[in-house]
Design a protein around this motif. Sequence first.
Motif, PDB file in Angstrom:
ATOM      1  N   PRO A  17       0.792  -1.195  -0.064  1.00 21.98           N
ATOM      2  CA  PRO A  17       0.072  -0.005   0.092  1.00 21.98           C
ATOM      3  C   PRO A  17       0.939   1.273   0.095  1.00 21.98           C
ATOM      4  O   PRO A  17       0.179   2.336  -0.436  1.00 21.98           O
ATOM      5  N   PHE A  24       1.468  -6.819   0.161  1.00 17.86           N
ATOM      6  CA  PHE A  24       0.140  -7.347   0.355  1.00 17.86           C
ATOM      7  C   PHE A  24       0.045  -8.971   0.498  1.00 17.86           C
ATOM      8  O   PHE A  24      -0.373  -9.797   1.394  1.00 17.86           O
ATOM      9  N   ASP A  35      -9.436 -11.449  -1.192  1.00 21.43           N
ATOM     10  CA  ASP A  35      -8.294 -10.712  -0.433  1.00 21.43           C
ATOM     11  C   ASP A  35      -7.335  -9.653  -1.480  1.00 21.43           C
ATOM     12  O   ASP A  35      -7.442 -10.067  -2.662  1.00 21.43           O
ATOM     13  N   VAL A  36      -7.164  -8.644  -0.952  1.00 18.34           N
ATOM     14  CA  VAL A  36      -6.262  -7.659  -1.934  1.00 18.34           C
ATOM     15  C   VAL A  36      -4.877  -8.498  -2.125  1.00 18.34           C
ATOM     16  O   VAL A  36      -4.266  -8.714  -0.989  1.00 18.34           O
ATOM     17  N   CYS A  38      -2.755  -6.884  -4.433  1.00 20.96           N
ATOM     18  CA  CYS A  38      -1.858  -5.766  -4.881  1.00 20.96           C
ATOM     19  C   CYS A  38      -2.762  -4.382  -5.301  1.00 20.96           C
ATOM     20  O   CYS A  38      -4.103  -4.665  -5.135  1.00 20.96           O
ATOM     21  N   VAL A  39      -2.151  -3.322  -5.454  1.00 19.86           N
ATOM     22  CA  VAL A  39      -2.745  -2.213  -5.979  1.00 19.86           C
ATOM     23  C   VAL A  39      -2.061  -1.734  -7.604  1.00 19.86           C
ATOM     24  O   VAL A  39      -0.901  -2.129  -7.595  1.00 19.86           O
ATOM     25  N   HIS A  47      -6.211   1.283  -7.320  1.00 24.61           N
ATOM     26  CA  HIS A  47      -7.139   0.359  -7.568  1.00 24.61           C
ATOM     27  C   HIS A  47      -6.750  -1.053  -6.935  1.00 24.61           C
ATOM     28  O   HIS A  47      -5.655  -1.469  -7.184  1.00 24.61           O
ATOM     29  N   GLU A  48      -7.630  -1.480  -5.894  1.00 24.87           N
ATOM     30  CA  GLU A  48      -7.081  -2.668  -5.221  1.00 24.87           C
ATOM     31  C   GLU A  48      -7.471  -3.754  -6.251  1.00 24.87           C
ATOM     32  O   GLU A  48      -8.590  -3.860  -6.858  1.00 24.87           O
ATOM     33  N   LYS A  50      -8.165  -7.820  -6.224  1.00 20.73           N
ATOM     34  CA  LYS A  50      -8.534  -8.630  -5.247  1.00 20.73           C
ATOM     35  C   LYS A  50      -8.534 -10.209  -5.969  1.00 20.73           C
ATOM     36  O   LYS A  50      -8.607 -10.494  -6.984  1.00 20.73           O
TER      37      LYS A  50
END
Length: 78
Positions: A17, A24, A35-36, A38-39, A47-48, A50
């Motif tokens: 993050p 993550f 689950d997240v 990465c972004v 933007h996550e 998932k």
Amino acid sequence: ATTVVPTPMAGTFYHAPNPEAAPFVQVGDAVQLGDVLCVVESMKMMHEIKAPSAGTVTAVLVANGQPISTGDGLFELS
């Protein structure tokens, strides 16, 4: 079976993050649906990305800070 998690948008891939934070997920981590992972920074927005399913992270396919294109594989889950 291995699932490749693609990016839904072009942008810049980030493992964590922020630069001081832990990633993550790492290879070997178990993840649950939603689950997240990465972004992706796209158009100045974060933007996550998932997990599309539960599984274990078997590969991280891109480097932190790497530019990516829509549809590029980000992770492999098994």
